[in-house]
Design a protein around this motif. Sequence first.
Motif, PDB file in Angstrom:
ATOM      1  N   GLU A 173       7.113 -75.273  -4.540  1.00 48.36           N
ATOM      2  CA  GLU A 173       7.214 -74.949  -5.960  1.00 48.36           C
ATOM      3  C   GLU A 173       5.850 -74.548  -6.496  1.00 48.36           C
ATOM      4  OE1 GLU A 173      10.188 -75.258  -7.702  1.00 48.36           O
ATOM      5  OE2 GLU A 173      11.011 -75.579  -5.694  1.00 48.36           O
ATOM      6  N   VAL A 174       5.872 -73.858  -7.633  1.00 44.30           N
ATOM      7  CA  VAL A 174       4.627 -73.442  -8.276  1.00 44.30           C
ATOM      8  C   VAL A 174       3.718 -74.652  -8.511  1.00 44.30           C
ATOM      9  CG1 VAL A 174       3.632 -72.459 -10.386  1.00 44.30           C
ATOM     10  CG2 VAL A 174       5.661 -71.411  -9.359  1.00 44.30           C
ATOM     11  N   SER A 175       4.306 -75.746  -9.000  1.00 42.86           N
ATOM     12  CA  SER A 175       3.486 -76.915  -9.358  1.00 42.86           C
ATOM     13  C   SER A 175       2.740 -77.463  -8.153  1.00 42.86           C
ATOM     14  CB  SER A 175       4.368 -78.003  -9.973  1.00 42.86           C
ATOM     15  OG  SER A 175       5.398 -78.333  -9.058  1.00 42.86           O
ATOM     16  N   SER A 176       3.353 -77.383  -6.983  1.00 41.31           N
ATOM     17  CA  SER A 176       2.677 -77.897  -5.793  1.00 41.31           C
ATOM     18  C   SER A 176       1.622 -76.906  -5.297  1.00 41.31           C
ATOM     19  CB  SER A 176       3.729 -78.245  -4.728  1.00 41.31           C
ATOM     20  OG  SER A 176       3.549 -77.520  -3.566  1.00 41.31           O
ATOM     21  N   LEU A 177       1.923 -75.603  -5.414  1.00 37.49           N
ATOM     22  CA  LEU A 177       0.934 -74.603  -4.997  1.00 37.49           C
ATOM     23  C   LEU A 177      -0.323 -74.678  -5.859  1.00 37.49           C
ATOM     24  CD1 LEU A 177       3.341 -71.579  -4.490  1.00 37.49           C
ATOM     25  CD2 LEU A 177       2.228 -72.920  -2.692  1.00 37.49           C
ATOM     26  N   LEU A 178      -0.149 -75.087  -7.102  1.00 40.00           N
ATOM     27  CA  LEU A 178      -1.285 -75.098  -8.026  1.00 40.00           C
ATOM     28  C   LEU A 178      -2.154 -76.344  -7.887  1.00 40.00           C
ATOM     29  CD1 LEU A 178       0.327 -73.591 -11.246  1.00 40.00           C
ATOM     30  CD2 LEU A 178      -1.495 -72.590  -9.863  1.00 40.00           C
ATOM     31  N   LYS A 179      -1.762 -77.249  -6.993  1.00 35.47           N
ATOM     32  CA  LYS A 179      -2.615 -78.433  -6.794  1.00 35.47           C
ATOM     33  C   LYS A 179      -3.920 -77.997  -6.128  1.00 35.47           C
ATOM     34  CE  LYS A 179       1.038 -81.859  -6.597  1.00 35.47           C
ATOM     35  NZ  LYS A 179       1.999 -82.526  -5.731  1.00 35.47           N
ATOM     36  N   PRO A 180      -5.043 -78.366  -6.720  1.00 31.54           N
ATOM     37  CA  PRO A 180      -6.342 -77.897  -6.207  1.00 31.54           C
ATOM     38  C   PRO A 180      -6.543 -78.191  -4.723  1.00 31.54           C
ATOM     39  CG  PRO A 180      -6.631 -79.021  -8.308  1.00 31.54           C
ATOM     40  CD  PRO A 180      -5.199 -79.223  -7.910  1.00 31.54           C
ATOM     41  N   GLU A 181      -5.967 -79.289  -4.239  1.00 29.58           N
ATOM     42  CA  GLU A 181      -6.188 -79.647  -2.834  1.00 29.58           C
ATOM     43  C   GLU A 181      -5.495 -78.677  -1.864  1.00 29.58           C
ATOM     44  OE1 GLU A 181      -4.722 -81.550  -5.118  1.00 29.58           O
ATOM     45  OE2 GLU A 181      -3.076 -82.754  -4.289  1.00 29.58           O
ATOM     46  N   ASN A 182      -4.605 -77.818  -2.395  1.00 24.68           N
ATOM     47  CA  ASN A 182      -3.917 -76.854  -1.520  1.00 24.68           C
ATOM     48  C   ASN A 182      -4.630 -75.506  -1.418  1.00 24.68           C
ATOM     49  OD1 ASN A 182      -1.866 -78.518  -0.718  1.00 24.68           O
ATOM     50  ND2 ASN A 182      -0.559 -77.987  -2.455  1.00 24.68           N
ATOM     51  N   ALA A 183      -5.641 -75.300  -2.271  1.00 19.53           N
ATOM     52  CA  ALA A 183      -6.280 -73.975  -2.339  1.00 19.53           C
ATOM     53  C   ALA A 183      -6.878 -73.568  -0.999  1.00 19.53           C
ATOM     54  CB  ALA A 183      -7.346 -73.977  -3.428  1.00 19.53           C
ATOM     55  N   ALA A 184      -7.576 -74.476  -0.359  1.00 22.79           N
ATOM     56  CA  ALA A 184      -8.250 -74.128   0.901  1.00 22.79           C
ATOM     57  C   ALA A 184      -7.234 -73.780   1.982  1.00 22.79           C
ATOM     58  CB  ALA A 184      -9.141 -75.278   1.360  1.00 22.79           C
ATOM     59  N   GLN A 207      -6.919 -70.204   3.876  1.00 21.28           N
ATOM     60  CA  GLN A 207      -7.037 -70.172   5.343  1.00 21.28           C
ATOM     61  C   GLN A 207      -5.845 -69.441   5.964  1.00 21.28           C
ATOM     62  OE1 GLN A 207      -9.325 -71.559   7.439  1.00 21.28           O
ATOM     63  NE2 GLN A 207      -8.198 -71.367   9.351  1.00 21.28           N
ATOM     64  N   LEU A 208      -4.659 -69.800   5.491  1.00 23.81           N
ATOM     65  CA  LEU A 208      -3.440 -69.175   6.012  1.00 23.81           C
ATOM     66  C   LEU A 208      -3.426 -67.676   5.695  1.00 23.81           C
ATOM     67  CD1 LEU A 208      -0.832 -70.068   7.467  1.00 23.81           C
ATOM     68  CD2 LEU A 208       0.236 -70.286   5.214  1.00 23.81           C
ATOM     69  N   LEU A 209      -3.908 -67.319   4.522  1.00 21.09           N
ATOM     70  CA  LEU A 209      -3.959 -65.905   4.122  1.00 21.09           C
ATOM     71  C   LEU A 209      -4.832 -65.097   5.077  1.00 21.09           C
ATOM     72  CD1 LEU A 209      -3.531 -63.587   2.077  1.00 21.09           C
ATOM     73  CD2 LEU A 209      -5.497 -64.493   0.802  1.00 21.09           C
ATOM     74  N   THR A 210      -5.994 -65.605   5.403  1.00 20.60           N
ATOM     75  CA  THR A 210      -6.890 -64.830   6.268  1.00 20.60           C
ATOM     76  C   THR A 210      -6.399 -64.842   7.723  1.00 20.60           C
ATOM     77  OG1 THR A 210      -8.353 -66.738   6.495  1.00 20.60           O
ATOM     78  CG2 THR A 210      -8.920 -65.139   4.821  1.00 20.60           C
ATOM     79  N   GLU A 211      -5.656 -65.869   8.106  1.00 20.69           N
ATOM     80  CA  GLU A 211      -5.092 -65.902   9.468  1.00 20.69           C
ATOM     81  C   GLU A 211      -3.910 -64.962   9.628  1.00 20.69           C
ATOM     82  OE1 GLU A 211      -5.849 -70.604  10.384  1.00 20.69           O
ATOM     83  OE2 GLU A 211      -3.798 -69.846  10.529  1.00 20.69           O
ATOM     84  N   ARG A 212      -3.064 -64.898   8.621  1.00 19.94           N
ATOM     85  CA  ARG A 212      -1.783 -64.205   8.760  1.00 19.94           C
ATOM     86  C   ARG A 212      -1.720 -62.869   8.019  1.00 19.94           C
ATOM     87  NH1 ARG A 212       0.922 -64.857  12.632  1.00 19.94           N
ATOM     88  NH2 ARG A 212       2.815 -64.334  11.473  1.00 19.94           N
ATOM     89  N   GLY A 213      -2.713 -62.596   7.166  1.00 19.45           N
ATOM     90  CA  GLY A 213      -2.804 -61.302   6.489  1.00 19.45           C
ATOM     91  C   GLY A 213      -1.970 -61.194   5.222  1.00 19.45           C
ATOM     92  N   VAL A 214      -0.772 -61.759   5.273  1.00 18.09           N
ATOM     93  CA  VAL A 214       0.147 -61.681   4.127  1.00 18.09           C
ATOM     94  C   VAL A 214       0.852 -63.021   3.969  1.00 18.09           C
ATOM     95  CG1 VAL A 214       2.066 -60.436   3.062  1.00 18.09           C
ATOM     96  CG2 VAL A 214       0.687 -59.303   4.811  1.00 18.09           C
ATOM     97  N   LEU A 215       0.942 -63.490   2.740  1.00 20.50           N
ATOM     98  CA  LEU A 215       1.749 -64.676   2.442  1.00 20.50           C
ATOM     99  C   LEU A 215       2.876 -64.275   1.503  1.00 20.50           C
ATOM    100  CD1 LEU A 215      -1.045 -67.357   1.855  1.00 20.50           C
ATOM    101  CD2 LEU A 215       0.112 -66.725   3.992  1.00 20.50           C
ATOM    102  N   VAL A 216       4.058 -64.769   1.805  1.00 19.99           N
ATOM    103  CA  VAL A 216       5.259 -64.435   1.036  1.00 19.99           C
ATOM    104  C   VAL A 216       5.791 -65.718   0.397  1.00 19.99           C
ATOM    105  CG1 VAL A 216       7.639 -63.607   1.208  1.00 19.99           C
ATOM    106  CG2 VAL A 216       5.825 -62.520   2.571  1.00 19.99           C
ATOM    107  N   PHE A 217       6.015 -65.649  -0.900  1.00 23.56           N
ATOM    108  CA  PHE A 217       6.569 -66.783  -1.659  1.00 23.56           C
ATOM    109  C   PHE A 217       7.865 -66.258  -2.280  1.00 23.56           C
ATOM    110  CE2 PHE A 217       2.512 -69.181  -1.732  1.00 23.56           C
ATOM    111  CZ  PHE A 217       1.624 -68.165  -1.398  1.00 23.56           C
ATOM    112  N   ARG A 218       8.988 -66.601  -1.634  1.00 19.35           N
ATOM    113  CA  ARG A 218      10.255 -66.006  -2.090  1.00 19.35           C
ATOM    114  C   ARG A 218      10.738 -66.667  -3.380  1.00 19.35           C
ATOM    115  NH1 ARG A 218      11.779 -62.608   2.039  1.00 19.35           N
ATOM    116  NH2 ARG A 218      11.373 -63.403   4.130  1.00 19.35           N
ATOM    117  N   GLN A 219      11.141 -65.789  -4.288  1.00 21.78           N
ATOM    118  CA  GLN A 219      11.705 -66.214  -5.577  1.00 21.78           C
ATOM    119  C   GLN A 219      10.927 -67.365  -6.202  1.00 21.78           C
ATOM    120  OE1 GLN A 219      15.824 -65.818  -3.774  1.00 21.78           O
ATOM    121  NE2 GLN A 219      16.212 -65.489  -5.950  1.00 21.78           N
TER     122      GLN A 219
END
Length: 270
Positions: free
Chosen positions: A19-30, A34-46
């Motif tokens: 959920e948005v609320s969990s993604l916005l937790k500061p501890e998840n930013a890193a 990291q996943l973005l630079t490893e995988r190139g694209v991140l998809v968050f459906r709906q």
Amino acid sequence: MSVEAVKLTETTGSEVRGEVSSLLKPENAAAIRQLLTERGVLVFRQLNILDEDQVRLAGMIGTLRDEGEGHVFKVTIDPGENAKADYLRGSFLWHMDGTHDTVPAFASLLSGRQLSAQGGDTLFANSYAAYGALPRAMQERIADLRVVHSFATSMENAGIARTPANEAYWNSIPEQTHALVWTHESGRKSLVIGCHAKSVVGLDKAESDALIAELLAWVTQDRFVYRHKWTVGDMLIWDNTGVLHRAEPYAADSGRMMHRTTLLGEEAFS
Ligand SMILES: [Fe+2]
């Protein structure tokens, strides 16, 4: 807490759940970065993220670029909505953003607000993976080559009319020359190529055109590509320094509207 993700293809893209609320937790930013630079694209459906939350999330993983209203730029080719709609037609061809700068954008977040009935998929090609899979002989051949990137070349390739007004605008954006193989500070290597690649320095035109075409075809093979078929509310993030992207053509009056937030580049081309 860690971020839950599944691979979308072997080389490119991961779908992130949550959920948005969990993604916005500061501890998840890193972890997201990291996943973005490893995988190139991140998809968050709906995800159905609000503009303000998209900007907050972006600000957690990088430095916001000042564009649009409150860091939200409306991507549409409807001339009634976007004064530079013509220019966005260049996005139907494979490209990287920011090759006309010395420091390209790091990443962009893109939310689907309204979709076209036809076309409009967004495709991503992982140029880290594509470089890594090149035959050794080609890696050696291109190791020290430099490429001139031209806005006018991308507009011509996109079939935009060469009117005096268009030409004056195109030529107001200076050409840039970048290493073809970008060795990042991380040590990883990607290819800097796309519809904006005009010529390879030191090669005659025929050889240069052939090499650019060969490498572009290599990077955009199905095995390095993730194609996103949109549902309203989806959000994507891509690492512009390591993936090429393009949109499948759609009609100017289709109503398609995307909200984009862009992160400033952190590293110059080499
Ligand atoms: Fe783009």
